[in-house]
Design a protein around this motif. Sequence first.
Motif, PDB file in Angstrom:
ATOM      1  N   SER A 150     -24.645 -29.168 -27.691  1.00  0.00           N
ATOM      2  CA  SER A 150     -25.357 -29.648 -26.485  1.00  0.00           C
ATOM      3  C   SER A 150     -25.433 -28.547 -25.189  1.00  0.00           C
ATOM      4  O   SER A 150     -25.989 -28.839 -24.538  1.00  0.00           O
ATOM      5  CB  SER A 150     -24.343 -30.748 -26.041  1.00  0.00           C
ATOM      6  N   TRP A 199     -36.459 -34.350 -23.138  1.00  0.00           N
ATOM      7  CA  TRP A 199     -36.143 -32.739 -23.400  1.00  0.00           C
ATOM      8  C   TRP A 199     -37.032 -31.885 -23.716  1.00  0.00           C
ATOM      9  O   TRP A 199     -37.497 -30.910 -23.165  1.00  0.00           O
ATOM     10  CB  TRP A 199     -34.945 -32.582 -24.430  1.00  0.00           C
ATOM     11  N   VAL A 236     -31.541 -35.600 -27.975  1.00  0.00           N
ATOM     12  CA  VAL A 236     -32.185 -35.056 -26.645  1.00  0.00           C
ATOM     13  C   VAL A 236     -33.798 -35.232 -26.844  1.00  0.00           C
ATOM     14  O   VAL A 236     -34.356 -35.323 -25.724  1.00  0.00           O
ATOM     15  CB  VAL A 236     -31.903 -33.480 -26.293  1.00  0.00           C
TER      16      VAL A 236
END
Length: 218
Positions: free
Chosen positions: A95, A160, A155
């Motif tokens: 992450s 994202w 994400v």
Amino acid sequence: CLWTLTAIIKETLGDAVLPKAGVLKKLLAPLDAVLEGFYNTILFHHFDSHHYTSPYSEATTNLISFIDLLEALLASRTELELPLRCQRVLFLKVSCILNLISSSIPYVIKKKFILLLKKCVLHKSREDAGSGSVSLQALPLCEDVLALSNAVLQVVSLTWLNQIPLDEKSSYFGSSEPAPGDDPQGGSDQTVLRALSLVVLKALEFKIHNSTAEAEIK
């Protein structure tokens, strides 16, 4: 220091005579906690994007050196039967990298991180690694790749991907001029586009193959 450690790991992996696993364990075991601490400090706790606005800044150079080390650690992962924490941190704390890719750091760093993620999901940690389909269940990487895949899919479910630029100049390997035969009008960075697509597709593949509930697969 980062460059030296990276060079030693690469030289060890490329030596046909050395007992690679034993040498790498002796080298990396004492540095295990230190390298994970570097990862947390450089990519998470004290990251400040204004230091990385220039591709020529010292902070940018140091970060690129650390990415090279992460790539060497990824390559060494397949040589050790009992992976060290410093070799797993890239998967377990991906992450941090996903956040950096969508931040304001220079494009060259984003591209290196994206290509590194591609190597993670393809199990292709070295340029000379063989290609082909690999059974995830047969690999000790299974747990780590699933953790990475879950983070990527989370994400991607948000916005994202929309935050990832596809710079046309970076496809010229550091030059602002196109290579002979290239389209002078430029265009999106196809290398990054392909890498991002592979990361998402492989993340989906790993998740589906390791899910039992039909609802989870859907």
